[in-house]
Design a protein around this motif. Structure first.
Motif, PDB file in Angstrom:
ATOM      1  N   ARG A  96       0.746  -1.176   0.032  1.00 53.47           N
ATOM      2  CA  ARG A  96       0.009   0.025  -0.171  1.00 53.47           C
ATOM      3  C   ARG A  96       0.777   1.003  -0.074  1.00 53.47           C
ATOM      4  NH1 ARG A  96      -3.923  -0.056   4.922  1.00 53.47           N
ATOM      5  NH2 ARG A  96      -2.027  -1.058   6.160  1.00 53.47           N
ATOM      6  N   PHE A 149       0.673   5.554   0.758  1.00 52.76           N
ATOM      7  CA  PHE A 149       0.086   6.642   1.200  1.00 52.76           C
ATOM      8  C   PHE A 149       0.707   7.829   0.953  1.00 52.76           C
ATOM      9  CE2 PHE A 149      -0.669   2.693   3.728  1.00 52.76           C
ATOM     10  CZ  PHE A 149      -1.799   2.713   4.318  1.00 52.76           C
ATOM     11  N   GLY A 156      -1.297  10.765   5.086  1.00 58.39           N
ATOM     12  CA  GLY A 156      -1.711   9.438   5.318  1.00 58.39           C
ATOM     13  C   GLY A 156      -2.866   8.744   4.719  1.00 58.39           C
ATOM     14  N   ARG A 157      -3.173   9.588   3.561  1.00 60.17           N
ATOM     15  CA  ARG A 157      -4.426   8.887   2.721  1.00 60.17           C
ATOM     16  C   ARG A 157      -3.804   7.834   1.882  1.00 60.17           C
ATOM     17  NH1 ARG A 157      -6.215  15.033   1.539  1.00 60.17           N
ATOM     18  NH2 ARG A 157      -4.277  15.038   0.590  1.00 60.17           N
ATOM     19  N   LEU A 158      -4.674   6.997   1.905  1.00 61.06           N
ATOM     20  CA  LEU A 158      -4.429   5.665   0.990  1.00 61.06           C
ATOM     21  C   LEU A 158      -4.327   6.288  -0.443  1.00 61.06           C
ATOM     22  CD1 LEU A 158      -3.632   2.744   0.818  1.00 61.06           C
ATOM     23  CD2 LEU A 158      -6.254   2.110   0.689  1.00 61.06           C
ATOM     24  N   THR A 159      -3.298   5.946  -1.209  1.00 63.00           N
ATOM     25  CA  THR A 159      -3.305   6.306  -2.737  1.00 63.00           C
ATOM     26  C   THR A 159      -3.236   5.312  -3.710  1.00 63.00           C
ATOM     27  OG1 THR A 159      -0.934   6.771  -2.641  1.00 63.00           O
ATOM     28  CG2 THR A 159      -2.462   8.712  -2.308  1.00 63.00           C
ATOM     29  N   TYR A 215     -12.673   2.587  -0.564  1.00 66.26           N
ATOM     30  CA  TYR A 215     -11.535   3.878  -0.979  1.00 66.26           C
ATOM     31  C   TYR A 215     -11.281   3.976  -2.469  1.00 66.26           C
ATOM     32  CZ  TYR A 215      -9.885   3.219   3.969  1.00 66.26           C
ATOM     33  OH  TYR A 215      -9.682   3.301   5.217  1.00 66.26           O
ATOM     34  N   CYS A 261      -9.072   4.774  -4.983  1.00 69.13           N
ATOM     35  CA  CYS A 261      -7.411   4.886  -5.148  1.00 69.13           C
ATOM     36  C   CYS A 261      -7.066   4.000  -6.271  1.00 69.13           C
ATOM     37  CB  CYS A 261      -6.836   4.296  -3.744  1.00 69.13           C
ATOM     38  SG  CYS A 261      -7.019   2.658  -3.381  1.00 69.13           S
TER      39      CYS A 261
END
Length: 293
Positions: A211, A213, A217-220, A252, A254
């Motif tokens: 993963r 981020f 701290g946002r999941l990309t 999410y 992403c």
């Protein structure tokens, strides 16, 4: 005159510049700044002492980088990148360099060597075949940038338990094998994670993924690297789905991708297609067997 030098004998900036120049005009952009090149050496486990720079009359003309590992007492190699500078292409330098690299493998006691090549790069594939490599599979790179809503069914929740951990923990699964796709083995995954699927107390599946981020701290991005059910499991597809549903994190928005998925693993490919993944690029997986000396 064609000569060679171990990459470890060159300044790292010079190695990076040779890499970038040799890959000019390549099918995909393989050039990278120095800091990323150094990171790649670490992440891919590249061995500069047993990788080569090629020179023609003293002028840098090509590069080949290798990784090595022990498996069941056998030394295995991976060619992690071979390229010829534009001004030297079409002169047979690539074959000479591959033959020199084969000599290096034999000196080191390598018994098997792998490499990947983009499936549309027919000249490169022909070159590798001319020095003894054979295609053993196709590797798919699949992507999905849409929001996914995949809530596990009550049957899945009641039948399977999913435990998350670090990628290295997948090696403890009884049916885990190193496999032939170098970059999707636990030894080659830095900062990766795993999901282990349990049926009761029995391990019946696992998935490897990474993963990414952003600074807040946002999941990309999520990249699936490998997913397998226990050999002979009567409902392997359900096991794969249980792992993937945990990995892709529904809800999410992403980028989601699956990297170097073996086309021969049809059950997994079909599940990913069902979940909206489409192939964006394809490579061939090639192998060369060397006799014991």
């Amino acid at each position: 005159m064609v000569t060679y030098q171990p990459l470890s004998e060159l300044p790292i900036r010079q190695v990076s510049e040779l890499w970038n120049h040799a890959f000019e005009g390549y099918i995909v952009n393989a050039s990278m700044p120095l800091d990323r090149f150094i990171a790649r050496i670490v992440n891919d486990g590249l061995c500069l002492e047993r990788s080569l720079a090629c020179y023609v009359d003293g002028v840098p003309a090509g590069i080949v980088v290798n990784s090595y590992r022990e498996e069941d007492g056998m030394l295995i190699a991976r060619n992690g990148g071979t390229a010829i500078a534009p001004e030297f292409r079409g002169q047979g330098i690539g074959k000479k360099m591959m033959e020199k690299n084969a000599e290096l493998y034999i000196e080191q006691g390598v018994r098997r060597a792998y490499l990947e090549a983009i499936s549309t790069n027919e000249p490169a594939i022909s070159l590798y075949e001319s020095v003894g490599y054979e295609i053993i599979d196709r590797l798919l790179i699949m992507t999905n940038e849409q929001a996914i809503d995949l809530q596990p069914t009550q049957e899945t929740l009641s039948r399977y338990t999913r435990v998350r951990g670090m990628a290295a923990e997948a090696a403890s699964v009884a049916f885990y094998r190193s496999g032939e796709v170098w970059q999707t083995d636990v030894t080659g995954i830095k900062d990766g994670e795993c999901v282990i699927v349990l049926e009761g107390e029995e391990q019946v599946g696992y998935g490897l993924f990474k993963r990414v981020f952003d600074a807040k701290g946002r999941l990309t991005a999520i990249t699936l690297l490998r997913c397998e059910a226990a050999p002979g499991h009567p409902d392997a597809v359900a096991v794969l789905k249980a792992a993937i549903q945990e990995i892709i994190q529904s809800g999410y928005t992403c980028k989601r991708s699956a990297f170097n998925i073996r086309a021969s693993h049809k059950e997994l490919v079909d599940v990913l297609k069902e979940y909206g993944f489409t192939s964006s690029m394809e490579q061939v997986l090639m192998v060369h067997e060397y006799s014991a000396t």
